[in-house]
Design a protein around this motif. Structure first.
Motif, short mmCIF file in Angstrom:
data_model
loop_
_atom_site.label_atom_id
_atom_site.label_comp_id
_atom_site.label_asym_id
_atom_site.label_seq_id
_atom_site.Cartn_x
_atom_site.Cartn_y
_atom_site.Cartn_z
N ALA A 318 -34.16 -4.93 44.59
CA ALA A 318 -34.14 -6.15 43.79
C ALA A 318 -33.45 -5.91 42.45
O ALA A 318 -32.67 -6.76 41.98
N LEU A 319 -33.70 -4.76 41.85
CA LEU A 319 -33.08 -4.45 40.56
C LEU A 319 -31.57 -4.26 40.70
O LEU A 319 -30.80 -4.64 39.82
N GLU A 320 -31.15 -3.66 41.81
CA GLU A 320 -29.71 -3.50 42.05
C GLU A 320 -29.04 -4.87 42.18
O GLU A 320 -27.94 -5.10 41.65
N ILE A 321 -29.69 -5.78 42.90
CA ILE A 321 -29.14 -7.12 43.05
C ILE A 321 -29.13 -7.84 41.70
O ILE A 321 -28.17 -8.54 41.36
N ALA A 322 -30.20 -7.64 40.91
CA ALA A 322 -30.26 -8.25 39.59
C ALA A 322 -29.11 -7.77 38.71
O ALA A 322 -28.48 -8.55 37.99
N ALA A 323 -28.83 -6.47 38.77
CA ALA A 323 -27.73 -5.91 37.97
C ALA A 323 -26.40 -6.55 38.36
O ALA A 323 -25.56 -6.87 37.50
N ARG A 324 -26.19 -6.73 39.68
CA ARG A 324 -24.95 -7.38 40.13
C ARG A 324 -24.93 -8.84 39.72
O ARG A 324 -23.90 -9.36 39.28
N ARG A 325 -26.06 -9.49 39.87
CA ARG A 325 -26.14 -10.92 39.56
C ARG A 325 -25.88 -11.16 38.07
O ARG A 325 -25.23 -12.14 37.68
N LEU A 326 -26.39 -10.27 37.23
CA LEU A 326 -26.20 -10.39 35.78
C LEU A 326 -24.85 -9.86 35.32
O LEU A 326 -24.53 -9.96 34.14
N ARG A 327 -24.09 -9.28 36.28
CA ARG A 327 -22.78 -8.68 35.97
C ARG A 327 -22.94 -7.65 34.85
O ARG A 327 -22.21 -7.66 33.85
N LEU A 328 -23.90 -6.75 35.07
CA LEU A 328 -24.24 -5.76 34.06
C LEU A 328 -23.06 -4.87 33.71
O LEU A 328 -22.90 -4.46 32.55
N ASP A 329 -22.20 -4.59 34.69
CA ASP A 329 -21.06 -3.69 34.43
C ASP A 329 -20.02 -4.31 33.51
O ASP A 329 -19.29 -3.59 32.83
N THR A 330 -19.95 -5.64 33.46
CA THR A 330 -18.97 -6.31 32.60
C THR A 330 -19.63 -7.11 31.48
O THR A 330 -18.96 -7.85 30.78
N MET A 331 -20.93 -6.97 31.32
CA MET A 331 -21.66 -7.73 30.30
C MET A 331 -21.21 -7.30 28.91
O MET A 331 -21.02 -6.10 28.65
N PRO A 332 -21.02 -8.24 27.99
CA PRO A 332 -20.66 -7.87 26.61
C PRO A 332 -21.68 -6.89 26.03
O PRO A 332 -22.88 -7.01 26.27
N GLU A 333 -21.20 -5.97 25.24
CA GLU A 333 -22.04 -4.88 24.75
C GLU A 333 -23.23 -5.38 23.95
O GLU A 333 -24.35 -4.87 24.08
N ARG A 334 -23.04 -6.40 23.13
CA ARG A 334 -24.15 -6.90 22.30
C ARG A 334 -25.27 -7.47 23.18
O ARG A 334 -26.45 -7.26 22.90
N LYS A 335 -24.89 -8.16 24.24
CA LYS A 335 -25.91 -8.70 25.14
C LYS A 335 -26.56 -7.58 25.93
O LYS A 335 -27.79 -7.58 26.14
N LYS A 336 -25.77 -6.60 26.36
CA LYS A 336 -26.31 -5.49 27.14
C LYS A 336 -27.33 -4.70 26.33
O LYS A 336 -28.33 -4.20 26.88
N GLN A 337 -27.14 -4.58 25.02
CA GLN A 337 -28.07 -3.85 24.18
C GLN A 337 -29.42 -4.54 24.10
O GLN A 337 -30.44 -3.90 23.80
N ARG A 338 -29.44 -5.85 24.36
CA ARG A 338 -30.71 -6.60 24.31
C ARG A 338 -31.51 -6.47 25.60
O ARG A 338 -32.67 -6.90 25.66
N LEU A 339 -30.91 -5.90 26.65
CA LEU A 339 -31.55 -5.87 27.97
C LEU A 339 -31.97 -4.46 28.35
O LEU A 339 -31.20 -3.51 28.22
N LYS A 340 -33.18 -4.33 28.84
CA LYS A 340 -33.65 -3.09 29.46
C LYS A 340 -34.12 -3.45 30.87
O LYS A 340 -35.08 -4.20 31.04
N LEU A 341 -33.43 -2.92 31.87
CA LEU A 341 -33.71 -3.21 33.28
C LEU A 341 -34.20 -1.92 33.93
O LEU A 341 -33.47 -0.94 33.99
N PHE A 342 -35.45 -1.91 34.39
CA PHE A 342 -35.99 -0.66 34.93
C PHE A 342 -37.09 -0.93 35.94
O PHE A 342 -37.71 -2.00 35.97
N GLN A 343 -37.34 0.10 36.77
CA GLN A 343 -38.39 0.00 37.79
C GLN A 343 -39.74 0.28 37.17
O GLN A 343 -39.91 1.19 36.35
N SER A 344 -40.72 -0.51 37.59
CA SER A 344 -42.08 -0.29 37.12
C SER A 344 -43.05 -1.01 38.06
O SER A 344 -42.70 -2.04 38.65
N SER A 345 -44.23 -0.44 38.21
CA SER A 345 -45.26 -1.05 39.03
C SER A 345 -46.32 -1.68 38.15
O SER A 345 -46.78 -1.06 37.18
N LEU A 346 -46.72 -2.90 38.48
CA LEU A 346 -47.72 -3.60 37.69
C LEU A 346 -49.12 -3.08 37.95
O LEU A 346 -50.09 -3.56 37.35
#
Length: 467
Positions: A318-346
């Protein structure tokens, strides 16, 4: 009709365990369209291939249809059904490989969760739109597609290609996912079904498409073709897909006929309610817990008032799909700095979530087994201790208003429960009292006077300790 599936992950003969079909035997099954045989052209430690062969009796198929339109009687008997993969093969595959499609293996229960290198071959597949359409539908699912258009007549090349392709799919994924992709896509590519399409086809589509259809860029085309262009069923399917939360609301709007009035999709109303509650709380550091494939995360990042967005999920896929969906590889740097995407169990404490201002569990708790809810409550309310916690969950009472949802069935096959309004109120009150929060309940979606709203939302605010 022929379908073969090959793997070379050792021991390759595990394919037999996954399919519940022994490699040393040829097995024959009576299916609705005729007779299906399962056999293994090769079965060794390094490479194993299973074949599903469906023999269709077109004459018997016609005789069993009852009254019909005889405008072209000969066409009922002279056709491609015995030779070309279609909805008939999809139905036979579901009957013969039902357990594998459900992702179960009693003898080796760990196998269904393993991604396997797979090669799937369908030698003759009707494909409206040609090779380009096959690639368009399968590539977003992670397949490498080789679709060779079959000539209409090899002796007369000037006649051009037929409507059939020789399809080979190569990829690494769980076998259950692969089988469900085929189950949906074969009739979609054919753009025809050889049986009556009733309302329960919507449920079949939602079940087989779980985890991938809601995020497919061509989900509207897939749904429309799968449901034989029946408008009411199509609209029901699109509404159900939006309910899964993995669908962009704009895509649902675009799927509705222009001449129809466009109601605001429930997923958009839910996102709007969550965003409004977050803005009212004044939160800057926000955590989307169980973010899935990133639908809400995109909206959080679009609002600069949220200075930091933490997005977590237990599913790496799901996180891999989210990264693609958010276009993380081409996301502007300022926006990317605001995001932390990581695996975690509730179910466990995660220090990365400490000191967040607000946490969102949008359509999450119903996926948790009830005995594990206490662990989730402790991890969120006691360990992370955000000032605001927002929880949304389906209102089970509203299910009677879903036209295509059978009585007693949940909206999604992974739901462990769907609470009534009173059950959700009781849980919210107990949780708030236990961990030192106040709470208020809000309806999301149309508020039916008898059964309430389709989604229910609780906003928890941490009580300040005064000395």
């Amino acid at each position: 009709m022929l379908l073969t599936i090959t793997t070379d992950r050792e021991p390759a003969t595990d394919l037999g365990f996954l399919l519940h079909k022994h490699p040393d035997r040829v097995q024959t099954f009576g299916v609705s369209a005729g007779q299906a045989q399962v056999f293994y052209p090769e079965a060794a430690e390094r490479r194993c291939t299973v074949a599903l062969l469906l023999e269709v009796d077109p004459v018997e198929l016609v005789r069993g249809r009852g009254r019909r339109d005889d405008g072209f009687t000969l066409g009922q008997y002279v056709n491609d059904r015995p030779y070309a993969a279609s909805s008939l093969l999809a139905v036979a595959m579901n009957q013969v490989f039902r357990t594998a499609m459900a992702g179960r293996c009693d003898k080796k229960p760990e196998l269904p969760n393993s991604a396997l290198p797979l090669t799937i071959h369908v030698p003759v597949l009707p494909c409206l739109g040609g090779a380009a359409m096959a690639a368009r539908l399968f590539e977003p699912l992670g397949w490498r597609v080789d679709a060779a258009e079959i000539p209409l007549d090899e002796t007369f090349p000037e006649w051009g290609p037929s409507r059939y392709v020789d399809l080979t799919l190569t990829g690494t994924m769980r076998l259950a996912e692969a089988l469900n992709h085929l189950y949906v896509m074969m009739p979609v590519l054919d753009d025809a079904k050889h049986y009556w399409v009733s309302p329960d086809e919507v449920d079949k589509l939602i079940r087989a498409g779980a985890g991938w259809l809601a995020t497919h860029p061509d989900k509207a085309l897939i749904s429309r073709r799968y449901l034989n262009h029946r408008g009411r069923l199509f609209r029901s399917a699109m509404s159900r897909l939006a309910e899964i939360d993995d669908t962009e609301p704009e895509e649902l709007d675009n799927a509705v006929e222009e001449s129809e009035e466009k109601p605001v999709p429930l997923v958009r109303q839910r996102h709007g309610a969550v965003l409004a509650a977050l803005r009212a709380s004044g939160a800057s550091r926000v955590a989307d817990l169980g973010c899935g494939e990133g639908a809400l995360v995109a909206e959080l990042l679009a609002d600069p008032s949220f200075g930091e967005v933490l997005a977590t999920d237990v599913s790496v896929r799901a996180l891999e799909i989210a990264a693609r969906r958010l276009r993380l590889d081409t996301m502007p740097e300022r926006k990317k700095q605001r995001l932390k995407l990581f695996q975690s169990s509730l179910s466990y404490r995660d220090e990365r979530l400490s000191e967040v201002d607000a946490a969102v569990l949008m359509e999450v708790i119903e996926h948790v087994d009830p005995p594990r809810l206490s662990a989730l409550e402790r991890a969120v309310f006691a360990e992370a201790k955000p000032k605001t916690v927002i929880v949304t969950t389906p209102n089970g009472e509203y299910n009677v208003r879903w036209e295509s949802l059978p009585a007693g069935q949940f909206r999604h096959r992974d739901h462990r429960f769907e609470w009534s309004r009173e059950e959700f109120r009781a849980w919210s009150a107990k949780t708030a009292e236990t961990w030192g929060y106040r709470f208020r309940l809000l309806p999301v979606g149309p508020d039916d006077p008898e059964v309430g709203s389709p989604t229910q939302m609780a906003v928890f605010s941490r009580e300040e300790v005064t000395g």
